[in-house]
Write a protein that holds these residues in place. Structure first.
Motif, PDB file in Angstrom:
ATOM      1  N   TYR A 329      -5.159   4.050  12.198  1.00 20.43           N
ATOM      2  CA  TYR A 329      -5.233   2.696  12.747  1.00 20.43           C
ATOM      3  C   TYR A 329      -4.681   2.612  14.168  1.00 20.43           C
ATOM      4  CZ  TYR A 329      -6.216   1.161   7.978  1.00 20.43           C
ATOM      5  OH  TYR A 329      -6.800   0.986   6.743  1.00 20.43           O
ATOM      6  N   GLY A 330      -3.945   3.646  14.605  1.00 17.98           N
ATOM      7  CA  GLY A 330      -3.361   3.613  15.947  1.00 17.98           C
ATOM      8  C   GLY A 330      -2.125   2.739  16.032  1.00 17.98           C
ATOM      9  N   GLN A 331      -1.527   2.402  14.878  1.00 16.64           N
ATOM     10  CA  GLN A 331      -0.325   1.579  14.846  1.00 16.64           C
ATOM     11  C   GLN A 331       0.711   2.247  13.951  1.00 16.64           C
ATOM     12  OE1 GLN A 331       0.270  -1.171  16.550  1.00 16.64           O
ATOM     13  NE2 GLN A 331      -1.763  -1.324  17.464  1.00 16.64           N
ATOM     14  N   PRO A 332       1.946   2.488  14.463  1.00 18.33           N
ATOM     15  CA  PRO A 332       2.963   3.139  13.625  1.00 18.33           C
ATOM     16  C   PRO A 332       3.415   2.229  12.475  1.00 18.33           C
ATOM     17  CG  PRO A 332       3.928   2.379  15.686  1.00 18.33           C
ATOM     18  CD  PRO A 332       2.449   2.160  15.809  1.00 18.33           C
ATOM     19  N   LYS A 333       3.653   2.817  11.323  1.00 18.28           N
ATOM     20  CA  LYS A 333       4.149   2.100  10.152  1.00 18.28           C
ATOM     21  C   LYS A 333       5.416   2.786   9.653  1.00 18.28           C
ATOM     22  CE  LYS A 333       0.610  -0.726   9.884  1.00 18.28           C
ATOM     23  NZ  LYS A 333       0.763  -2.176  10.126  1.00 18.28           N
ATOM     24  N   LEU A 334       6.346   1.961   9.164  1.00 20.34           N
ATOM     25  CA  LEU A 334       7.565   2.507   8.553  1.00 20.34           C
ATOM     26  C   LEU A 334       7.188   3.078   7.191  1.00 20.34           C
ATOM     27  CD1 LEU A 334      10.636   2.888   8.562  1.00 20.34           C
ATOM     28  CD2 LEU A 334      10.846   0.589   7.608  1.00 20.34           C
ATOM     29  N   THR A 335       7.325   4.382   7.038  1.00 14.99           N
ATOM     30  CA  THR A 335       6.882   5.037   5.810  1.00 14.99           C
ATOM     31  C   THR A 335       8.023   5.489   4.909  1.00 14.99           C
ATOM     32  OG1 THR A 335       6.776   7.156   6.991  1.00 14.99           O
ATOM     33  CG2 THR A 335       4.749   5.848   6.882  1.00 14.99           C
ATOM     34  N   GLU A 336       9.238   5.630   5.470  1.00 12.20           N
ATOM     35  CA  GLU A 336      10.323   6.167   4.644  1.00 12.20           C
ATOM     36  C   GLU A 336      11.670   5.711   5.190  1.00 12.20           C
ATOM     37  OE1 GLU A 336      11.405  10.479   2.588  1.00 12.20           O
ATOM     38  OE2 GLU A 336      10.302  10.418   4.486  1.00 12.20           O
ATOM     39  N   ILE A 337      12.549   5.287   4.300  1.00 14.45           N
ATOM     40  CA  ILE A 337      13.937   4.944   4.648  1.00 14.45           C
ATOM     41  C   ILE A 337      14.843   5.867   3.835  1.00 14.45           C
ATOM     42  CG2 ILE A 337      15.728   3.177   4.650  1.00 14.45           C
ATOM     43  CD1 ILE A 337      13.552   1.074   4.833  1.00 14.45           C
ATOM     44  N   LEU A 338      15.682   6.640   4.533  1.00 16.89           N
ATOM     45  CA  LEU A 338      16.608   7.561   3.870  1.00 16.89           C
ATOM     46  C   LEU A 338      18.037   7.061   4.104  1.00 16.89           C
ATOM     47  CD1 LEU A 338      14.958  10.915   5.062  1.00 16.89           C
ATOM     48  CD2 LEU A 338      14.616   9.735   2.876  1.00 16.89           C
ATOM     49  N   PRO A 339      18.562   6.238   3.175  1.00 12.76           N
ATOM     50  CA  PRO A 339      19.902   5.686   3.387  1.00 12.76           C
ATOM     51  C   PRO A 339      20.991   6.733   3.127  1.00 12.76           C
ATOM     52  CG  PRO A 339      19.037   4.955   1.279  1.00 12.76           C
ATOM     53  CD  PRO A 339      17.938   5.733   1.940  1.00 12.76           C
ATOM     54  N   ALA A 340      22.087   6.605   3.848  1.00 15.66           N
ATOM     55  CA  ALA A 340      23.243   7.477   3.615  1.00 15.66           C
ATOM     56  C   ALA A 340      24.032   6.955   2.422  1.00 15.66           C
ATOM     57  CB  ALA A 340      24.120   7.524   4.854  1.00 15.66           C
ATOM     58  N   HIS A 341      24.983   7.745   1.949  1.00 15.43           N
ATOM     59  CA  HIS A 341      25.806   7.347   0.801  1.00 15.43           C
ATOM     60  C   HIS A 341      26.578   6.067   1.143  1.00 15.43           C
ATOM     61  CE1 HIS A 341      28.228   7.702  -2.786  1.00 15.43           C
ATOM     62  NE2 HIS A 341      29.333   7.586  -2.060  1.00 15.43           N
ATOM     63  N   GLY A 342      26.501   5.079   0.249  1.00 16.75           N
ATOM     64  CA  GLY A 342      27.204   3.821   0.467  1.00 16.75           C
ATOM     65  C   GLY A 342      26.336   2.734   1.080  1.00 16.75           C
ATOM     66  N   PHE A 441      15.170   6.162   9.568  1.00 12.55           N
ATOM     67  CA  PHE A 441      13.872   5.524   9.348  1.00 12.55           C
ATOM     68  C   PHE A 441      12.788   6.455   9.894  1.00 12.55           C
ATOM     69  CE2 PHE A 441      15.112   0.729   9.255  1.00 12.55           C
ATOM     70  CZ  PHE A 441      16.079   1.010   8.301  1.00 12.55           C
ATOM     71  N   ARG A 442      11.748   6.668   9.096  1.00 12.15           N
ATOM     72  CA  ARG A 442      10.645   7.525   9.529  1.00 12.15           C
ATOM     73  C   ARG A 442       9.347   6.722   9.624  1.00 12.15           C
ATOM     74  NH1 ARG A 442      12.097  12.945   5.918  1.00 12.15           N
ATOM     75  NH2 ARG A 442      13.722  13.730   7.337  1.00 12.15           N
ATOM     76  N   PHE A 443       8.527   7.082  10.610  1.00 13.26           N
ATOM     77  CA  PHE A 443       7.314   6.324  10.919  1.00 13.26           C
ATOM     78  C   PHE A 443       6.117   7.273  11.006  1.00 13.26           C
ATOM     79  CE2 PHE A 443      11.030   4.381  12.697  1.00 13.26           C
ATOM     80  CZ  PHE A 443      10.906   3.025  12.429  1.00 13.26           C
ATOM     81  N   ARG A 444       4.980   6.736  10.618  1.00 14.32           N
ATOM     82  CA  ARG A 444       3.730   7.483  10.723  1.00 14.32           C
ATOM     83  C   ARG A 444       2.621   6.543  11.200  1.00 14.32           C
ATOM     84  NH1 ARG A 444       3.711  13.221   9.851  1.00 14.32           N
ATOM     85  NH2 ARG A 444       5.176  13.701   8.197  1.00 14.32           N
ATOM     86  N   ASP A 445       1.650   7.162  11.889  1.00 15.30           N
ATOM     87  CA  ASP A 445       0.405   6.450  12.167  1.00 15.30           C
ATOM     88  C   ASP A 445      -0.499   6.722  10.977  1.00 15.30           C
ATOM     89  OD1 ASP A 445      -1.674   5.114  13.327  1.00 15.30           O
ATOM     90  OD2 ASP A 445      -2.230   6.731  14.685  1.00 15.30           O
ATOM     91  N   GLU A 446      -0.588   5.790  10.058  1.00 14.26           N
ATOM     92  CA  GLU A 446      -1.211   6.026   8.766  1.00 14.26           C
ATOM     93  C   GLU A 446      -2.736   6.114   8.868  1.00 14.26           C
ATOM     94  OE1 GLU A 446       0.251   6.524   5.467  1.00 14.26           O
ATOM     95  OE2 GLU A 446       1.660   7.121   7.012  1.00 14.26           O
ATOM     96  N   PRO A 447      -3.349   6.940   7.996  1.00 12.48           N
ATOM     97  CA  PRO A 447      -4.818   7.045   7.989  1.00 12.48           C
ATOM     98  C   PRO A 447      -5.453   5.758   7.489  1.00 12.48           C
ATOM     99  CG  PRO A 447      -3.885   8.245   6.140  1.00 12.48           C
ATOM    100  CD  PRO A 447      -2.725   7.823   7.004  1.00 12.48           C
ATOM    101  N   ARG A 448      -6.674   5.544   7.925  1.00 15.11           N
ATOM    102  CA  ARG A 448      -7.423   4.389   7.436  1.00 15.11           C
ATOM    103  C   ARG A 448      -7.635   4.507   5.929  1.00 15.11           C
ATOM    104  NH1 ARG A 448      -9.762   1.536  11.639  1.00 15.11           N
ATOM    105  NH2 ARG A 448      -9.656   2.613  13.648  1.00 15.11           N
ATOM    106  N   ALA A 449      -7.640   3.368   5.271  1.00  9.91           N
ATOM    107  CA  ALA A 449      -7.733   3.359   3.810  1.00  9.91           C
ATOM    108  C   ALA A 449      -9.003   4.053   3.316  1.00  9.91           C
ATOM    109  CB  ALA A 449      -7.683   1.921   3.303  1.00  9.91           C
ATOM    110  N   GLU A 450     -10.087   3.921   4.099  1.00  3.32           N
ATOM    111  CA  GLU A 450     -11.357   4.495   3.669  1.00  3.32           C
ATOM    112  C   GLU A 450     -11.565   5.911   4.188  1.00  3.32           C
ATOM    113  OE1 GLU A 450     -12.377   2.208   7.509  1.00  3.32           O
ATOM    114  OE2 GLU A 450     -10.873   2.209   5.930  1.00  3.32           O
TER     115      GLU A 450
END
Length: 634
Positions: A329-342, A441-450
């Motif tokens: 899509y050409g737009q970054p999306k938040l794909t993963e959040i890796l929280p630290a302990h606490g 926080f990790r981001f990806r330019d996600e593939p089109r659904a189709e």
């Protein structure tokens, strides 16, 4: 002074345009004199209404000479038979028919000349996109100077929303730049002191002072223009459908006419055979099918700029995709959040999104959208700052929140960087709360659904042998996308020059389709058998491509493939069917049972049948795209 109209005429080919205009005018005057005036008299023994047609036929002499030259070289096509038909019509006194053939021939050559000039238009658009002047800063004063006068080391000011004139390094200011058309990276990139900038990148809302690292002719944008020019000069000439059929039909018709004359000793049989052989199914039916398909495609949001695309796309066997904006899509999306302990995901996301509302960072909208999707309430922020080298900082609910990068964190506080998760593909940012590492926080330019359905659909349904993914992006990002959509042949970190070389290599083996959306894709779009540009983001890309997909949808590409296959099928039905009927008529004429006048009438009937069948191409069929409703192959 040149005008847009004169540019178009020059692109079409001045000779062909003049001849076509003369033919139209002659036909109009002929009809007025014949049906609108009671008595027109005669001139030199000819009815006055025939004189304009003779003038138009005289204008067509250069076309006939060109076709005769091709015949001497052994090049046989439908155009050549059209030239013989013009001469035959003059001998027979069928001036109106001859003028119509002149009109079709000159109009077709003008359109072909226009298609050949597409790459030149792309170069012109490329040149216009770069500013003619740069703002050079000397002892605090700013003066406009031509790009050619810029030297390495000059300080230049790039104002908001301007295009950067040369490659350089930021000396002062903060902003973002859109480099996606040049690099293939889908993001707006932040620029601060020490950041590298590329010529051709579009500046954001802030003014920047940069130091020129290269002259204008050596900068990245100029290099792309150079590659584009080379691509235009080396583009191979592709044989059109009418030429392929005409290469067989033309010598057959001429040979039959000569044999009829030789065995009978009657020259009228030669003329009768050629009259019946006039290749209107090639000259009229195929263009009618193409024009109808262009209209159908336009109604689906697909703009056909080069009519040859519709003839060739069904013959393509290699599909080559750019990554950004085509399969993604050409737009970054938040794909993963890796929280630290606490810390929890919702806690860190809510705090960061509350702070990012005050930032112009290219990833800010991705975090705000993720918080909205998770239905997290946003809080008011205080003491917000975003200084170069420090990242974004502010106070949310009495706690200090800082958003920065792994690299900057390591420089500021080496001990705080120790618990960070290992690096992975894509973009990331690091979050600190009250000075403690809280999350990554990790981001990806996600593939089109189709995307996967479309890629898997290409081989079984459209006959593609190979599918390639080519991108200027990093290998981890490209391979991540390839796995998501099912592409196995991957080329990453490709410059425009490398993309061009790859496309040229593949096109030398089989017809190719290249799909892209950035200026860095323009040379490859020009070199491919069929170039498809996504969206309306770049006039350069749109000019270089033969097709523009307005809404950047893979479904529209699938519909284009269906339209091309259907057009080719209908065109072949009309042309081959018409030629078959004409061949029967030629045999009857050669036997002496069909005189020239009756032959001309028979040919008109054949033409009507061929054209009526060709008009079906403009009618929307029940289905154009079915890849989303079928299970993917394999």
């Amino acid at each position: 002074m040149k005008t847009p109209t004169s540019d178009v005429i020059a692109a079409l080919g001045a000779k062909e345009v003049v001849i076509a205009v003369m033919a139209v005018a002659a036909i109009g005057i002929h009809l007025v004199l014949r049906f609108g005036v009671a008595a027109t008299g005669a001139v030199f023994g000819l009815p006055a209404q025939e004189i304009p047609l003779l003038v138009a036929l005289a204008c067509g002499v250069p076309l006939v000479v060109d076709l005769a030259t091709h015949m001497v070289r052994g090049e046989f096509s439908s155009d050549l038979l059209a030239g013989i038909s013009i001469v035959t019509s003059v001998v027979l006194g069928e001036y109106l028919a001859g003028t119509l053939v002149v009109l079709m021939l000159s109009g077709g050559q003008a359109l072909e000349a226009f298609a050949v000039r597409r790459a030149s238009f792309a170069l012109e658009a490329l040149a216009k996109r770069l500013p003619a002047l740069a703002h050079r800063k000397t002892d605090g004063d700013v003066a406009d100077v031509p790009l050619a006068e810029i030297a390495v080391g000059d300080a230049l000011v790039v104002f908001p929303h301007e295009t950067c004139p040369v490659d350089g390094v930021v000396l002062e200011g903060r902003s973002t730049m859109n480099e996606s058309y040049l690099t293939g990276e889908p993001y707006l990139l932040p620029k601060a002191t020490g950041s590298a900038v590329l010529s051709g990148a579009v500046n954001g809302d802030g003014a920047l002072t940069i130091r020129a690292e290269k002259t204008a002719v050596d900068s990245r944008y100029a290099k792309i223009m150079q590659v584009m020019r080379e691509s235009e000069q080396r583009r191979p000439r592709l044989r059109r459908l009418g030429d392929q059929l005409g290469a067989v039909y033309t010598p057959l018709a001429i040979a039959l006419a000569v044999l009829a004359w030789a065995f009978s000793g009657d020259a009228s049989r030669f003329l009768a055979v050629l009259v019946v052989a006039t290749p209107c199914p090639l000259l009229i039916a195929i263009p009618v099918a193409i024009i109808g398909s262009i209209s159908l495609a336009a109604r689906r949001g697909v703009i056909i700029k080069d009519p040859a695309v519709l003839e060739l796309i069904d013959t393509c066997r290699v599909a080559i995709f750019d990554k950004t904006g085509t399969l993604t899509y050409g737009q970054p999306k938040l794909t993963e959040i890796l929280p630290a302990h606490g810390f929890t995901k919702d806690e860190t996301l809510g705090a960061v999104a509350s702070l990012e509302r005050y930032s112009r960072h290219p990833l800010a909208s991705a975090m705000i959208d993720a918080a909205a999707e998770a239905k997290l309430p946003l809080q008011e922020a205080g003491e917000v700052s975003e200084r170069p080298g420090e990242g974004l900082r502010g106070v949310i609910g009495g706690r200090t929140i800082q958003v920065t990068s792994r690299k900057k964190l390591a420089l500021q506080s080496p001990t705080a960087a120790e618990p960070l998760p290992p690096l992975s593909g894509g973009l990331e940012c690091v979050v600190l709360i009250d000075g403690r590492y809280a999350a990554t926080f990790r981001f990806r330019d996600e593939p089109r659904a189709e995307g996967m359905s479309f890629v898997r659909h290409l081989k079984p349904q459209h006959g593609f042998d190979r599918v390639l993914l080519v991108s200027g992006d990093r290998e981890t990002e490209v391979r991540y996308l390839a796995e998501k959509v099912g592409v196995t042949e991957v080329y990453s970190s490709q410059s425009p020059e490398q993309k061009l070389a790859l496309v040229r290599q593949e096109t030398s083996r089989a017809n190719t389709v290249f799909m892209g959306d950035g200026i860095n894709d323009a040379p490859a779009l020009t070199a491919a058998t069929v170039g498809i540009a996504f969206g309306q983001g770049s006039d350069v890309t749109a000019e270089a491509a033969g097709v523009v997909i307005l809404d950047s949808s893979l479904e529209r590409v699938d519909e284009l493939l269906h339209i091309g296959r259907r057009m080719r099928s209908i065109a072949l039905q009309s042309a081959v069917g018409g030629m078959g009927l004409s061949l029967i008529g030629m045999l009857i004429a050669a036997a002496g049972y069909l005189p020239p006048v009756a032959g001309a009438i028979s040919q008109e009937v054949i033409d009507v049948l061929a054209v009526l069948n060709a008009m079906r191409a403009a009618v929307t069929p029940r289905t154009l795209s079915d890849y989303q409703t079928r299970p993917p192959a394999g």
